[in-house]
Design an enzyme around this catalytic site. Structure first.
Site, PDB file in Angstrom:
ATOM      1  CB  ALA A  48      -9.149 -10.110  -1.286  1.00 34.02           C
ATOM      2  CG  ASN A  75      -5.417   0.270   0.376  1.00 37.26           C
ATOM      3  OD1 ASN A  75      -6.520   1.381  -0.024  1.00 37.26           O
ATOM      4  ND2 ASN A  75      -5.243  -0.414   1.620  1.00 37.26           N
ATOM      5  CB  THR A  76      -7.048  -4.267  -5.483  1.00 35.13           C
ATOM      6  OG1 THR A  76      -6.756  -5.232  -3.709  1.00 35.13           O
ATOM      7  CG2 THR A  76      -6.290  -4.812  -6.132  1.00 35.13           C
ATOM      8  CB  ALA A  81       5.794  -3.389  -6.929  1.00 34.54           C
ATOM      9  CG  HIS A 279       5.729   2.453   0.038  1.00 38.79           C
ATOM     10  ND1 HIS A 279       6.564   3.996  -0.675  1.00 38.79           N
ATOM     11  CD2 HIS A 279       5.969   1.271  -0.441  1.00 38.79           C
ATOM     12  CE1 HIS A 279       6.715   2.975  -2.134  1.00 38.79           C
ATOM     13  NE2 HIS A 279       6.681   1.774  -1.395  1.00 38.79           N
ATOM     14  CD  GLU A 292      10.060  -2.637  -2.743  1.00 34.67           C
ATOM     15  OE1 GLU A 292       9.607  -1.354  -1.509  1.00 34.67           O
ATOM     16  OE2 GLU A 292      10.051  -3.257  -3.228  1.00 34.67           O
ATOM     17  NE  ARG A 295      11.784   2.823  -3.804  1.00 40.53           N
ATOM     18  CZ  ARG A 295      11.637   2.406  -2.237  1.00 40.53           C
ATOM     19  NH1 ARG A 295      12.972   1.978  -1.598  1.00 40.53           N
ATOM     20  NH2 ARG A 295      10.639   2.399  -1.990  1.00 40.53           N
ATOM     21  NE  ARG A 316       7.506  -2.311   0.073  1.00 42.16           N
ATOM     22  CZ  ARG A 316       6.071  -2.314  -0.580  1.00 42.16           C
ATOM     23  NH1 ARG A 316       5.009  -2.157   0.238  1.00 42.16           N
ATOM     24  NH2 ARG A 316       5.794  -2.118  -1.681  1.00 42.16           N
ATOM     25  CG  HIS A 419       2.122   0.998   1.654  1.00 42.56           C
ATOM     26  ND1 HIS A 419       1.250   1.473   0.851  1.00 42.56           N
ATOM     27  CD2 HIS A 419       2.548   0.119   1.322  1.00 42.56           C
ATOM     28  CE1 HIS A 419       1.314   0.468   0.078  1.00 42.56           C
ATOM     29  NE2 HIS A 419       2.566  -0.418  -0.374  1.00 42.56           N
ATOM     30  CG  HIS A 420       0.004  -3.559   3.485  1.00 44.53           C
ATOM     31  ND1 HIS A 420      -0.747  -4.048   2.653  1.00 44.53           N
ATOM     32  CD2 HIS A 420       0.387  -5.241   4.937  1.00 44.53           C
ATOM     33  CE1 HIS A 420      -0.944  -5.826   2.412  1.00 44.53           C
ATOM     34  NE2 HIS A 420      -0.557  -6.439   3.848  1.00 44.53           N
ATOM     35  NE  ARG A 459       1.983  -5.275   1.525  1.00 48.85           N
ATOM     36  CZ  ARG A 459       2.643  -4.900   0.947  1.00 48.85           C
ATOM     37  NH1 ARG A 459       2.481  -5.468  -0.528  1.00 48.85           N
ATOM     38  NH2 ARG A 459       2.245  -3.194   0.904  1.00 48.85           N
ATOM     39  N   GLY A 462       5.320  -6.507  -3.678  1.00 44.71           N
ATOM     40  CA  GLY A 462       4.299  -7.494  -4.112  1.00 44.71           C
ATOM     41  C   GLY A 462       3.885  -8.378  -3.940  1.00 44.71           C
ATOM     42  CB  ALA A 464      -0.340  -6.331  -1.103  1.00 43.70           C
ATOM     43  CB  VAL A 465      -0.786  -8.610  -5.567  1.00 42.67           C
ATOM     44  CG1 VAL A 465      -2.120  -9.030  -7.011  1.00 42.67           C
ATOM     45  CG2 VAL A 465      -1.074  -6.996  -5.708  1.00 42.67           C
TER      46      VAL A 465
HETATM   47  P1  ADP Z   1      -7.768  -6.241  -0.133  1.00 40.76           P
HETATM   48  O1  ADP Z   1      -6.589  -5.800  -1.150  1.00 40.76           O
HETATM   49  O2  ADP Z   1      -7.338  -7.115   0.673  1.00 40.76           O
HETATM   50  O3  ADP Z   1      -8.683  -6.674  -1.192  1.00 40.76           O
HETATM   51  P2  ADP Z   1      -8.892  -3.817  -0.488  1.00 40.76           P
HETATM   52  O4  ADP Z   1      -8.184  -2.506   0.258  1.00 40.76           O
HETATM   53  O5  ADP Z   1      -8.519  -3.646  -2.320  1.00 40.76           O
HETATM   54  O6  ADP Z   1      -8.858  -4.789  -0.483  1.00 40.76           O
HETATM   55  O7  ADP Z   1     -10.767  -4.158  -0.739  1.00 40.76           O
HETATM   56  C1  ADP Z   1     -11.468  -3.649   0.238  1.00 40.76           C
HETATM   57  C2  ADP Z   1     -12.982  -3.685   0.187  1.00 40.76           C
HETATM   58  O8  ADP Z   1     -13.804  -3.462   1.053  1.00 40.76           O
HETATM   59  C3  ADP Z   1     -12.220  -2.186  -0.326  1.00 40.76           C
HETATM   60  O9  ADP Z   1     -13.365  -1.539  -1.350  1.00 40.76           O
HETATM   61  C4  ADP Z   1     -13.799  -1.430   0.714  1.00 40.76           C
HETATM   62  O10 ADP Z   1     -14.199  -0.178   0.675  1.00 40.76           O
HETATM   63  C5  ADP Z   1     -14.049  -2.799   1.188  1.00 40.76           C
HETATM   64  N1  ADP Z   1     -15.171  -2.429   2.483  1.00 40.76           N
HETATM   65  C6  ADP Z   1     -14.580  -2.380   3.642  1.00 40.76           C
HETATM   66  N2  ADP Z   1     -15.505  -2.140   4.782  1.00 40.76           N
HETATM   67  C7  ADP Z   1     -16.403  -2.489   4.026  1.00 40.76           C
HETATM   68  C8  ADP Z   1     -17.419  -2.712   4.437  1.00 40.76           C
HETATM   69  N3  ADP Z   1     -17.911  -2.596   6.397  1.00 40.76           N
HETATM   70  N4  ADP Z   1     -18.937  -2.952   3.704  1.00 40.76           N
HETATM   71  C9  ADP Z   1     -18.510  -3.138   2.218  1.00 40.76           C
HETATM   72  N5  ADP Z   1     -17.336  -2.954   1.236  1.00 40.76           N
HETATM   73  C10 ADP Z   1     -15.850  -2.243   2.712  1.00 40.76           C
END
Ligand code: ADP
Length: 601
Positions: A48, A75-76, A81, A279, A292, A295, A316, A419-420, A459, A462, A464-465
């Site tokens: 994001a 997490n991205t 999936a 999950h 997933e 499966r 899920r 998971h989420h 959720r 597929g 989340a992305v």
């Molecule tokens: P999304 O799927 O919503 O994009 P992600 O988990 O892929 O979320 O990405 C969130 C990012 O934000 C991660 O790389 C995480 O390390 C970063 N992050 C979380 N908290 C902080 C913070 N306090 N300051 C800077 N970066 C942060």
């Protein structure tokens, strides 16, 4: 020429990991001395965040991303999936019939009708455009499959069927680098700063320089919070769902809910914090999530007894509950060589030692300490269901294209894991962060897993992305526009915009006749596609920008410098084309005409 943004701090040498440590209480009173300034600060370099940064930059804004970890991706990068989207060019090319309505209905049903209807509608309606946007950036998701809870194939993944996460993150990073958008790694945001009126003015961050912990203020016109969820913060999620104590988590260690903490501290509201998804198929020793897509590619779930026990492609939460209800509390994902051949993610499970293999079904059963005759019968029955297209036992309807009949056979031992986190901060479709009373916090935007409400009570794989790309784009666009309309200075290579000024003149007496918004249209020019973005403010077309094109630069510039200001002046497409660049001129006129059609009041 645009002014350069001021960078007041000296260059930083960021050496060691600040990681996800929270700012120590002992650091109060606040020691912040250094100040930097950007138009837009994006907190978090996940999917994001990087998407938002690209869009804010393409609005002309000077952007910086702060990321607390030493790498981008969050997490991205673990997403496997794919990305759900309806009415896409790729579905059409492959003869897959789908509609935004069905996508909405599947998601709403899967989310127990708890999804925020407006956010969901926005996500669904913008999903095809998001696929096209990614494709225009060289991130092509044209291999389509399905996930649990989806009635149609709409899960878009890379051409070779690989997991989406790594491909998406490296593609977005390349775009960030191409634009020279700085990512300040090992930089932990701990406070969103607001003025007396409650308007956002910046972010305070902590970082390490030459081994010494330091803090600084990054001033900004707009802040985009994309910090992800809180699935790695056991204290936080068990405070909403105590029953999850002791579960493994599939989340990266930075998913600690910082954005939620920072936003609630300045009065932002949250929604659905108790909605936490587990999950069903997580390998417990490594916390690796088994996608997933295994499966939906044909794998079944088998108990220690050797029998199927549930529709593997139910949502899920239901599949997880069925596994937890087994006496042993775990299960096996069982598949054959054909499933392996069709899913690249399986190779990493194999190389990580998660997969048990047998040359025959019986050999596999023995390795699993299972009765070979029972497993053989389970698979034979399943193959009969596949052949007839009807699963009389558990009512499965998808992922039944191939029988499990090609040796070798494989199994992965799994159980559910956190998971989420579906809850989070409250936003509207403009991604503005809302207070309890529904008012927006000026200058503050959020997107991705840090937000709540889109996925309701469950959720769909597929989605989340889709969420991070659709709302990441919107957050970047809105934050960029807001910053540029509120004194932002822009970046050095801001897109060509109607001459030298940000706003071109409008003829006296022309009526405001369009609905405000930022509209994007893709049209075909002389050398390829052009992405045209039209901004309507106060009922007038105020900007016509081209965010990507392949036209000859000099001809393109002539159109942008001469014809586009006339469109804005006249508030109409009844203008002369540039004779040396008729095709480019007409392409831009076509795009503006399409917008006018949609935006007519
Ligand atoms: P999304 O799927 O919503 O994009 P992600 O988990 O892929 O979320 O990405 C969130 C990012 O934000 C991660 O790389 C995480 O390390 C970063 N992050 C979380 N908290 C902080 C913070 N306090 N300051 C800077 N970066 C942060």
């Amino acid at each position: 020429m645009k002014k350069l943004f001021t960078l007041l701090a000296t260059a930083l040498l960021l050496t060691s990991l600040v990681g996800c440590q929270k700012k120590e209480e002992t650091q109060d009173p606040d020691p912040v001395v250094e100040t930097e300034s950007y138009d837009v600060v994006v907190i978090g370099a996940g999917g994001a965040g990087m998407t938002a940064a690209i869009e804010a930059y393409d609005q002309g804004a000077g952007v910086v991303i702060v990321e607390k970890m030493s790498v981008a991706g969050g997490n991205t990068i673990k997403a496997s999936a794919g990305m759900n989207a309806s009415e896409t060019v790729f579905q059409e090319a492959q003869g897959i019939e789908d509609s935004n309505e069905t996508f909405y209905d599947d998601t709403f049903k899967g989310g127990y009708e708890k999804n925020d209807p407006e956010l969901l509608q926005y996500m669904v309606e913008n999903s095809a455009d998001a696929i096209a946007w990614l494709d225009s950036l060289g991130i092509t998701l044209d291999n389509i499959t399905t996930t649990g809870g989806m009635s149609v194939s709409r899960t878009h993944r890379p051409t070779d069927g690989a997991s989406i996460g790594g491909y998406l993150v490296s593609g977005l990073l390349a775009q960030i680098n191409e634009r020279n958008i700085p990512i300040q790694y090992n930089t932990y945001a701990y406070e969103i700063v607001v003025d007396d009126a409650g308007t956002v003015t910046g972010v305070k961050v902590e970082y390490t320089e030459n081994g010494e912990a330091k803090t600084k203020l990054i001033e900004a016109k707009a802040v985009v919070v994309t910090t992800g969820g809180f699935g790695a913060n056991e204290e936080m999620y068990t405070s909403y769902a105590p029953e999850l104590a002791g579960f493994v988590t599939t989340n990266h260690s930075g998913a600690t809910g910082d954005g939620i903490t920072m936003i609630t501290a300045i009065g932002g509201a949250t929604v659905a914090m108790e909605e936490i998804q587990i999950h069903p198929t997580v390998e417990q020793e490594t916390s690796a999530m088994i996608t997933e897509a295994v499966r939906s590619g044909g794998a079944i779930l088998v108990s220690q007894e050797g029998t199927r026990f549930f529709n593997e492609l139910e949502t899920r939460d239901k599949v997880s509950a069925a596994i937890i209800a087994l006496p042993e509390g775990y299960s096996y994902v069982v598949f054959d060589q054909t499933v392996r051949d069709n899913n690249k993610a399986i190779e990493s499970y194999i190389s990580n030692g998660l997969v048990i293999e047998g040359n025959t079904i019986e050999e596999l059963a023995e390795k699993l300490d299972m009765d070979p005759a029972i497993l053989a019968e389970t698979i034979a029955t399943w193959n009969t269901s596949v052949a007839s297209g009807s699963d009389a036992e558990f009512g499965r309807t998808t992922g039944m294209e191939n029988p499990l009949a090609t040796a070798p056979y494989y199994a992965i031992k799994i159980a559910p894991g956190v998971h989420h986190t579906m809850g989070g901060v409250k936003i509207n479709t403009h991604t503005q962060v809302l207070r309890e009373d529904g008012s927006a916090i000026a200058g503050l935007y959020a997107a991705g897993e840090v937000t709540g409400g889109i996925h309701g009570g469950n959720r769909i794989g597929g989605n989340a992305v889709t969420d991070i790309i659709v709302f990441g784009r919107q957050a970047g666009t809105q934050a960029g526009l807001y910053a540029m309309n509120n004194g932002g200075v822009g970046h050095p290579e801001a897109p060509v915009q109607n001459g030298d000024d940000d706003t071109a003149a409008i003829k006296d007496g022309v009526e405001a006749q369009y609905t405000d918004g930022v509209y994007t249209e893709e049209v075909t020019g002389h050398n390829g596609p052009l992405t045209v973005q039209v901004t309507v403010e106060g009922g007038y077309i105020t900007k016509v920008e081209v965010t990507s094109h392949e036209e000859t630069e000099t001809l393109f510039d002539a159109v942008m410098d001469q014809m586009v200001p006339t469109i804005i002046y006249e508030q109409s497409t009844e203008v002369d084309v540039i004779t040396s660049a008729t095709v480019t001129s007409e392409a831009i006129l076509e795009a503006v005409n399409k917008v006018i059609e949609q935006a007519k009041k």
